[in-house]
Design an enzyme around this catalytic site. Structure first.
Site, short mmCIF file in Angstrom:
data_model
loop_
_atom_site.label_atom_id
_atom_site.label_comp_id
_atom_site.label_asym_id
_atom_site.label_seq_id
_atom_site.Cartn_x
_atom_site.Cartn_y
_atom_site.Cartn_z
N GLN A 1 2.94 11.25 -1.72
CA GLN A 1 2.98 11.80 -0.37
C GLN A 1 4.38 11.80 0.24
O GLN A 1 4.64 12.48 1.23
CB GLN A 1 2.00 11.05 0.53
N HIS B 1 0.84 -1.20 0.00
CA HIS B 1 0.00 0.00 0.00
C HIS B 1 0.87 1.24 0.00
O HIS B 1 1.54 1.55 0.99
CB HIS B 1 -0.92 0.02 1.21
N TYR C 1 -4.63 7.71 -6.68
CA TYR C 1 -5.90 8.45 -6.79
C TYR C 1 -5.79 9.86 -7.32
O TYR C 1 -6.81 10.55 -7.45
CB TYR C 1 -6.67 8.43 -5.47
N ARG D 1 -16.71 5.68 2.25
CA ARG D 1 -17.15 7.08 2.31
C ARG D 1 -16.96 7.80 0.98
O ARG D 1 -17.59 8.83 0.75
CB ARG D 1 -16.41 7.82 3.43
N ASP E 1 2.18 3.30 2.81
CA ASP E 1 1.10 4.28 2.80
C ASP E 1 1.57 5.69 2.46
O ASP E 1 1.88 5.99 1.33
CB ASP E 1 0.36 4.22 4.13
N HIS F 1 -5.77 -0.96 6.50
CA HIS F 1 -5.88 -0.48 7.88
C HIS F 1 -6.80 -1.40 8.69
O HIS F 1 -6.33 -2.10 9.57
CB HIS F 1 -6.34 0.98 7.97
#
Length: 452
Positions: free
Chosen positions: A58, A53, A118, A208, A318, A267
């Site tokens: 980032q 992941h 994304y 979500r 992540d 997670h």
């Protein structure tokens, strides 16, 4: 041919091992042999882990979000800062950052990566002329580094639970189901130019960020292959999904979707005991990211109950605030110890915790990325890592203690060599294209900092 003084095979430790690799796979494993001229000589050979992941972009934010603002800092305040950062990323930045991240992963001992991708569009949300422009950049970074890529384009349609509209900071992520399906086609074309072990899966971002109807439609269009989803990372997420869908996130997913071993639930931090056991029984992989989960204040995963129920797990980096395979493993175990006031938690019954962590993550990570890897055996991909057992952190240990030393006492510097489906990208602890990739990253950072 690879010759190792010792190797952890699927059958256990063996001495003086020669491996034959052809077309990316292991075709012969012989122990009790002597090295031959032309062999690549290493000290200790292990199956390499998958980093299941990653949000590679980032990495460029690392160190920028550790200043406490007024009020209580949380995942949600961090996310707002991340959204503002993404507005300035160009396709060139994204490729250069991804290449550097993949290099760091390989030098740390990972052979493959699941890139949960994304950022799809321009800063205002308008698609690029090529809908798959940014997926192509991730594929290009994989080509440069040689890492094994499972590319996971993300479906991100809503800004929050209950089909809330996207926020301006989320505009680069958004797609309808139809446009997402088109995007996956473009991603498959880009990844199709890479070696045959690389592949494309899908990643509904989270409950979500989608809806039950959209999730059903996307899963119907992509019936097989890796499927990853963020779930139950934060208490607020659990409360929001429960209020909207009438069930907790993992509970709802398991009751309404055919969750199979192709799935990776990222997670899955906040689960009841029943959810924990039911998730384990599904065969899905728990995608654990201990460094990021600690950095964001997510909380610890319920490791003991999950392992007792036979659950599979792997590790990922992540947010990439720190890329370190050894640190991920020890942070996972230490999070359990801190919560439970106990030692040696992440193992069922008696045995080596380091071995349980390493081999569990090796098999679970390979499963999550759809790679035939995770052990050293004939027919498996040659996803391999060599470590130096003479390093001061390991030199006092017996062979059966090496994985404990790796997990709890060593730094990533003990890694000497890494192969991704036979591609020998790390030699002598250094990526073969390090200078080129680091120069590209520095240049991209100078450009990005000028724009911020």
């Amino acid at each position: 041919m690879i010759f190792a003084k010792q190797a952890m095979l699927s059958t256990g430790w063996a001495q003086n091992v020669r491996l034959t690799v052809s077309s990316g796979a292991i075709t012969a494993v012989e122990s009790g042999r002597m090295p031959q001229p032309g062999d690549t000589l290493v000290d200790t050979l292990l199956p390499a882990l998958a980093n299941l992941h990653s949000h590679s972009f980032q990495r460029a934010m690392a160190g920028m979000t550790e200043y406490r603002m007024a009020g209580k800092d949380s995942f949600w305040t961090w996310r707002d800062l991340m959204y503002r950062f993404t507005a300035h990323l160009t396709p060139g930045h994204i490729e250069a950052i991804a290449a550097f991240v993949f290099l760091e992963m390989q030098e740390g001992g990972y052979a493959s990566v699941g890139e949960f991708h994304y950022i799809h569009h321009q800063p205002d949300g308008a698609p690029y002329d090529d809908l798959g422009e940014l997926s192509s950049r991730i594929a290009a970074a994989a080509a440069t580094t040689g890492i094994g890529l499972t590319h996971l384009p993300v479906l991100y349609t809503y800004g929050g639970a209950g089909q809330v509209a996207l926020q301006p900071g989320q505009a680069r992520f958004g797609n309808s189901v139809d446009r997402f399906n088109d995007l996956v086609v473009r991603a498959e074309m880009a990844v199709g130019e890479l070696p045959a072990d690389c592949r494309v899966g899908i990643a509904p971002h989270s409950l979500r960020a989608t809806s039950p109807g959209d999730l059903s439609a996307v899963l119907g269009a992509h019936a097989s292959g890796p499927t990853h989803i963020h779930i139950a990372e934060q208490p607020k997420e659990v409360a929001d999904i429960s209020a909207w869908l009438g069930a907790r996130p993992v509970e709802w997913l398991l009751e309404n979707v055919n969750v199979t071993p192709d799935w990776c639930l990222i997670h899955a931090t906040h689960m009841t005991l029943g959810e924990t056991r039911d998730m384990a029984k599904s065969g899905a992989v728990a995608g654990l990211c201990p460094i990021t989960e600690a950095n964001l204040g997510d909380g610890p995963f319920n490791g003991p109950s999950y392992l007792e129920a036979g659950g599979a797990f792997g590790i990922g980096s992540d947010s990439n605030v720190l890329i370190s395979l050894t640190e991920e493993l020890r942070t996972l175990e230490y999070s359990q110890r801190l919560r439970d006031f106990a030692r040696n938690v992440m193992v069922v019954g008696e045995g080596s915790v380091g071995e349980a962590l390493y081999t569990g993550a090796a098999c679970g990570g390979a499963q999550a990325l759809g790679r035939k890897a995770g052990t050293i055996a004939v027919g498996q991909l040659a996803d391999l890592v060599a470590i130096d057992s003479t390093d001061p952190a390991l030199c006092a240990l017996q062979t059966h203690q090496l994985l404990d030393g790796l997990a709890f006492a060593a730094k990533d510097r003990v890694v000497t060599d890494v192969w991704s489906a036979g591609r020998h990208s790390v030699k002598g602890g250094r990526h073969i294209r390090r200078d080129q990739i680091v120069d590209g990253y520095r240049s991209a950072m100078q450009s990005l900092m000028a724009a911020l």
